[in-house]
Structures are given as C-alpha cells and as structure tokens.
Design an enzyme around this catalytic site. Structure first.
Site, short mmCIF file in Angstrom:
data_model
loop_
_atom_site.label_atom_id
_atom_site.label_comp_id
_atom_site.label_asym_id
_atom_site.label_seq_id
_atom_site.Cartn_x
_atom_site.Cartn_y
_atom_site.Cartn_z
N SER A 134 0.60 -0.94 -0.33
CA SER A 134 -0.28 0.03 -0.06
C SER A 134 0.50 1.35 0.22
CB SER A 134 -0.82 -0.22 1.53
OG SER A 134 -1.22 1.18 0.98
N TYR A 160 -1.70 -1.25 10.80
CA TYR A 160 -2.35 -1.15 9.40
C TYR A 160 -0.91 -0.76 9.31
CZ TYR A 160 -3.71 -2.03 5.17
OH TYR A 160 -3.80 -1.89 3.77
N LYS A 164 1.87 -3.19 6.41
CA LYS A 164 3.22 -3.72 5.23
C LYS A 164 3.84 -3.20 5.28
CE LYS A 164 -1.19 -4.60 3.13
NZ LYS A 164 -1.73 -5.89 3.20
P1 NAD Z 1 -11.13 -6.94 1.51
O1 NAD Z 1 -11.40 -7.28 2.59
O2 NAD Z 1 -11.71 -6.42 0.59
O3 NAD Z 1 -10.38 -8.74 1.56
C1 NAD Z 1 -8.93 -8.90 2.19
C2 NAD Z 1 -10.32 -10.11 1.89
O4 NAD Z 1 -9.41 -11.42 3.26
C3 NAD Z 1 -11.52 -10.21 2.92
O5 NAD Z 1 -12.06 -11.45 2.19
C4 NAD Z 1 -10.88 -11.37 4.74
O6 NAD Z 1 -11.95 -12.58 4.59
C5 NAD Z 1 -9.13 -12.13 3.87
N1 NAD Z 1 -8.99 -12.59 5.25
C6 NAD Z 1 -8.17 -11.25 5.75
N2 NAD Z 1 -7.42 -12.21 6.74
C7 NAD Z 1 -7.20 -13.33 6.37
C8 NAD Z 1 -6.81 -14.87 7.32
N3 NAD Z 1 -5.78 -14.59 8.16
N4 NAD Z 1 -7.05 -15.78 6.55
C9 NAD Z 1 -7.64 -15.83 5.89
N5 NAD Z 1 -8.62 -14.82 4.90
C10 NAD Z 1 -8.22 -13.52 5.45
O7 NAD Z 1 -9.07 -5.86 1.71
P2 NAD Z 1 -9.29 -5.41 0.09
O8 NAD Z 1 -9.36 -4.34 -0.17
O9 NAD Z 1 -9.79 -6.37 -0.69
O10 NAD Z 1 -7.54 -5.26 -0.07
C11 NAD Z 1 -7.27 -6.41 -0.53
C12 NAD Z 1 -5.07 -6.37 0.06
O11 NAD Z 1 -5.26 -5.05 -0.49
C13 NAD Z 1 -5.37 -6.41 1.69
O12 NAD Z 1 -4.34 -6.57 2.14
C14 NAD Z 1 -5.25 -4.64 2.12
O13 NAD Z 1 -4.26 -4.50 2.60
C15 NAD Z 1 -4.55 -4.65 0.31
N6 NAD Z 1 -5.15 -3.16 -0.28
C16 NAD Z 1 -6.06 -2.62 -0.16
C17 NAD Z 1 -6.46 -1.17 -0.46
C18 NAD Z 1 -7.87 -0.73 -0.88
O14 NAD Z 1 -7.79 0.71 -0.67
N7 NAD Z 1 -9.09 -1.84 -1.13
C19 NAD Z 1 -5.55 -0.09 -0.54
C20 NAD Z 1 -4.37 -0.96 -0.55
C21 NAD Z 1 -3.98 -1.76 0.24
C1 WQD Z 2 -9.33 9.55 0.58
C2 WQD Z 2 -9.86 11.54 1.17
C3 WQD Z 2 -10.02 11.85 3.12
C4 WQD Z 2 -13.88 9.53 3.73
C5 WQD Z 2 -6.95 4.76 3.19
C6 WQD Z 2 -5.42 4.14 3.86
C7 WQD Z 2 -4.71 3.43 3.21
C8 WQD Z 2 -5.32 2.76 1.83
C9 WQD Z 2 -6.14 3.13 0.99
C10 WQD Z 2 -5.45 0.32 2.19
C11 WQD Z 2 -8.60 11.99 2.51
C12 WQD Z 2 -10.84 11.99 2.13
C13 WQD Z 2 -12.54 10.30 3.59
C14 WQD Z 2 -14.58 10.47 4.11
C15 WQD Z 2 -13.24 13.02 3.80
N1 WQD Z 2 -5.80 1.52 2.55
N2 WQD Z 2 -12.16 11.85 2.86
N3 WQD Z 2 -14.39 12.30 3.96
O1 WQD Z 2 -6.85 7.95 3.86
O2 WQD Z 2 -6.37 8.16 1.33
O3 WQD Z 2 -6.25 5.65 2.46
O4 WQD Z 2 -6.95 4.29 2.31
O5 WQD Z 2 -4.04 0.22 2.59
O6 WQD Z 2 -3.72 2.53 4.28
O7 WQD Z 2 -5.26 4.59 4.60
O8 WQD Z 2 -7.68 6.79 1.54
O9 WQD Z 2 -10.81 6.83 1.08
O10 WQD Z 2 -10.00 7.15 3.21
O11 WQD Z 2 -9.61 9.12 1.89
O12 WQD Z 2 -12.52 13.67 3.11
O13 WQD Z 2 -15.41 10.41 5.17
O14 WQD Z 2 -10.80 12.00 1.71
O15 WQD Z 2 -9.69 13.30 3.68
O16 WQD Z 2 -8.05 12.96 1.64
P1 WQD Z 2 -6.85 7.33 2.21
P2 WQD Z 2 -9.39 6.97 2.44
#
Ligand code: NAD
Ligand code: WQD
Length: 354
Positions: A134, A160, A164
């Site tokens: 991330s 969190y 990562k």
């Molecule tokens: P999500 O929660 O929708 O999917 C994660 C999945 O992992 C879920 O289905 C959950 O049931 C499963 N899971 C969690 N812990 C587990 C375990 N111990 N064993 C087996 N399964 C498990 O999240 P997502 O948005 O799809 O994110 C996927 C990955 O990408 C995550 O690692 C997240 O940290 C990373 N990521 C997501 C975002 C985002 O904004 N969505 C951004 C950056 C990184």
């Molecule tokens: C985006 C922008 C908020 C909600 C998060 C995690 C990061 C990554 C991606 C997994 C920011 C603003 C948001 C609201 C708002 N996930 N905002 N009102 O914070 O960039 O990242 O998701 O790895 O780890 O921290 O994403 O969508 O929460 O926010 O004004 O109700 O929207 O301040 O500027 P963020 P976000």
C-alpha cells in the site's frame, strides 16, 4: 498446461476483481479466504462475490477453501496437494481505525498469517509471490510524486500501515537469504470503482471509512452528507489530494505482475507503485462524481482526520518500465462504475442480481 494460482483473500474487494481476470486468462485458481470480510448467502460454501465472478466468466474455481492463513497445517496441506505456480497474497485486515484500537489482532492476522504462508511456500519450493502492499508505507511524503525509492515505514501513522511495511522488510530479508525467491510487492494507491458489469464491487461494513463508498452511499440516500475532512491543507482548494485508481486497472496490474515473475527470470524483491500518477482533491472527486452521474453530493467541511497526509500521488513510471502496466481509466469511469454498483446492489452482496 495452464498455471495454477493460489489466491489468498480472493473473496474480498481487490481479490474478486483479480480472480475474474485470472479466470478470463484461463488460469486455474484456488482461493483461500476466512470470510472475515466477505459474505456467504446461499449456503453452498462459496462467498457471493466469487459466485458472481464464476457467473461473469463462465468459469469455475479449481477450489475454494474457507480457511485462515494462521492455520499452518492447512496451508501445508494445500501446497502438498497441489502444484502451485504462483501465490497472489491479498488476505489481510485493512481498517486503519480498527488497527489502532486492536493492534495485536492486526499484527497477528497480517504478520503471522503472512509468515505462515511464506514458510509453507519455502517448504514446498513455491517461491513466486505477488503481495498487496500500500502507498500507506510512505506516510506523509517529503516530495511528490512518490517514487519507489522514497523511505518507507518512518511515517506510518497506524498499525495497519506498519504491518505492510514490516512484511515488505521480511520479504526483502527472505530474498537476500535465498536467490530463488521472486517477490513483487504492489503498492496500491487508492483503488476505487467496480467491475463494469456492476455485479462485483466494494462492500464496506457499516459506515464507510473511505471516500468513494461514502460518496455513493450519500448519493443513494443511505447517508445524509459527506464530511470532508479539512479544507486548510496546502492544496488548490484546501482539501487533500489522492491518487485514485480504477479497480479494473488494478486487476490488470496483477496479471502483468504474474507474467513478469512467472515468465521471466526475475529474482529478488521488487516494490512497484500502482497508481495513475495524477492526484485529485476531495472536492474534485465530488465534482467528477456529479459530472459522471448527474448526482450532486451534499457535503460539509469538518475538522481534519488525524493521520491524513496532505497529498499523496504516485510516480507510476516504474510499473510501466518493469511490468508494462499503465492505468487507462479516468476518474469519471471510477465514479460511474462505483455508482452503478451501488445502485444495482444497494445492500452490497445481499442484493439480488438483476
Ligand atoms: P478485503 O477486506 O475486501 O479483502 C481481504 C480478504 O482477506 C477478505 O475477503 C478477508 O476475508 C480475507 N482475510 C483476511 N484475513 C485473513 C486470514 N487471516 N486468512 C484468510 N483470509 C483472510 O480487502 P481489499 O480491499 O480487497 O484488500 C486486499 C488487500 O489489498 C489487503 O491486503 C489490503 O491491505 C490491500 N490494500 C487494499 C487497499 C484498498 O484501498 N482496498 C489499498 C492498498 C492495499
Ligand atoms: C481519501 C481522501 C480523506 C472519507 C486509505 C488507507 C490507506 C489505503 C487506502 C489500504 C482523504 C478524504 C475520506 C470521508 C473525506 N488502504 N475523506 N471524508 O486515507 O487516502 O487511504 O485507503 O492500504 O492505507 O489509509 O483513503 O478513501 O479514506 O480518503 O473527506 O468520509 O478523502 O481525508 O483525503 P486514504 P480514504
């Protein structure tokens, strides 16, 4: 013979969109997911997201395993019973606020789960891995755009994000210890939107913490108004800048990463940003949503959210150089697909497919 991919966390938001691409490419796919953040509805053991993926692709998963990565015996049995070529590792907990309240849960689930996975992989000599990292590992950057050489870990504001960072360090050490490993850590910026069918998308639990699902819930009338967190940042309109990325582009990025680590001799640890390279303010997103959907979002400005960085966007050139990937979909597409998904599925995966 078609490649066999083990996908951890494949029932989730990012995982389900990627599994769809993998099946479309004729890969064989095994998913392991403990369903902590997914929905089973039909009682047939498959999460609804993956039922819909199978329906959309007309293909079946090789296997779905309802299991937890912290169960190392289960992992060993999966590797011993299957000739897995590549592992794509999405499974993890990802709620920033919850990670501050429950750090041990996050360290146990994300770190222990991943160490178990790496140990099983090592034991069964499967050493190609694509990892969901991330942009959060960069924290508040000193300069923009963010390249992969920027320091990581120092400014992580929550457990969190630190999981990562720590996992990347563990993976780097592993690649130093053994040249057989090939690990690609994809640092996603802000994935948003949904598959164009609007049959799969993001299903937040309770009040959304992220911007796009909050906006679509205001648009559909579930929430009264969006709270915009701060308008006194040093940006054009005072609101924070992020690099929003269409979920379908993100899924294509995983296909390219697999091609690279599987077909090329590409040993070592490689961190790659997946972003568009372009940042938008919160007010610009609200405006783009109106343009894309015709729906005006009610909002009010409130205090800054603690821990938010002012501006975060990627230098996305390395992804192009190394895996030949570039985002192709713009903010309007992200907004309209998110809105289509919300309208078609007002109750997320509990909504009937129309
Ligand atoms: P999500 O929660 O929708 O999917 C994660 C999945 O992992 C879920 O289905 C959950 O049931 C499963 N899971 C969690 N812990 C587990 C375990 N111990 N064993 C087996 N399964 C498990 O999240 P997502 O948005 O799809 O994110 C996927 C990955 O990408 C995550 O690692 C997240 O940290 C990373 N990521 C997501 C975002 C985002 O904004 N969505 C951004 C950056 C990184
Ligand atoms: C985006 C922008 C908020 C909600 C998060 C995690 C990061 C990554 C991606 C997994 C920011 C603003 C948001 C609201 C708002 N996930 N905002 N009102 O914070 O960039 O990242 O998701 O790895 O780890 O921290 O994403 O969508 O929460 O926010 O004004 O109700 O929207 O301040 O500027 P963020 P976000």
């Amino acid at each position: 013979m078609s490649k066999l991919i083990l996908v951890t966390g494949g029932a989730g938001y990012v995982g389900s969109h990627c599994v769809l691409e993998f099946l479309n490419k004729e890969y064989n796919v095994i998913v392991i997911d403990n369903l902590v953040n997914s929905t089973i509805i039909n009682g047939n053991g498959l999460p609804e997201s993956l039922i819909r993926v199978q329906h959309l692709t007309g293909k079946k998963l090789k296997q779905f395993i309802d299991g937890d990565l912290r169960d190392s015996e289960l992992l060993d049995s999966i590797f011993s019973n299957n000739n897995i070529d590549v592992v794509i590792h999405f499974a993890g907990l990802k709620a920033v606020g919850e990670s501050i309240a429950k750090p041990l849960l996050y360290y146990d689930n994300n770190i222990t789960g991943t160490i178990n996975l790496l140990k099983s992989m090592e034991k069964f000599k499967v050493n190609k891995l694509v990892f969901s990292s991330s942009s959060t590992v960069y924290g508040e950057p000193e300069e923009l755009p963010i390249t992969e050489h920027f320091p990581t870990g120092q400014n992580c504001t929550n457990p969190y994000g630190r999981t990562k960072y720590m996992l990347e360090e563990i993976m780097k050490d592993l690649c130093v210890a053994s040249p057989d490993w090939s690990i690609m850590s994809l640092r996603y910026f802000n994935p948003v939107g949904a598959h164009f069918s609007a049959d799969i998308g993001e299903q937040p639990n309770g009040e959304p913490k992220n911007l796009m699902p909050y906006i679509t819930q205001v648009a559909v009338g579930v929430r009264k108004e969006l709270k915009v967190f701060g308008n006194d940042y040093k940006t054009s309109d005072g609101t924070c800048i992020r690099d929003y990325l269409h979920i379908e582009d993100l899924a294509v990025g995983h296909l390219k990463a697999i091609d690279k680590i599987y077909n090329n001799n590409f040993p070592g640890f490689h961190a790659i940003n997946l972003g568009t390279g372009r940042g938008y303010t919160v007010l610009e997103v609200i405006q783009a949503f109106k343009m894309a959907t015709g729906v005006k979002i009610a909002y009010k400005i409130v205090d800054r959210r603690p821990g938010d960085a002012c501006a975060v966007y990627a230098d996305a050139r390395l992804a192009h150089e190394v895996i030949g990937w570039k985002a192709t979909r713009g903010l309007q597409d992200m907004c309209s697909s998110a809105w289509k998904w919300q309208q078609k599925n007002p109750n997320g995966y509990r909504s009937k497919v129309k």
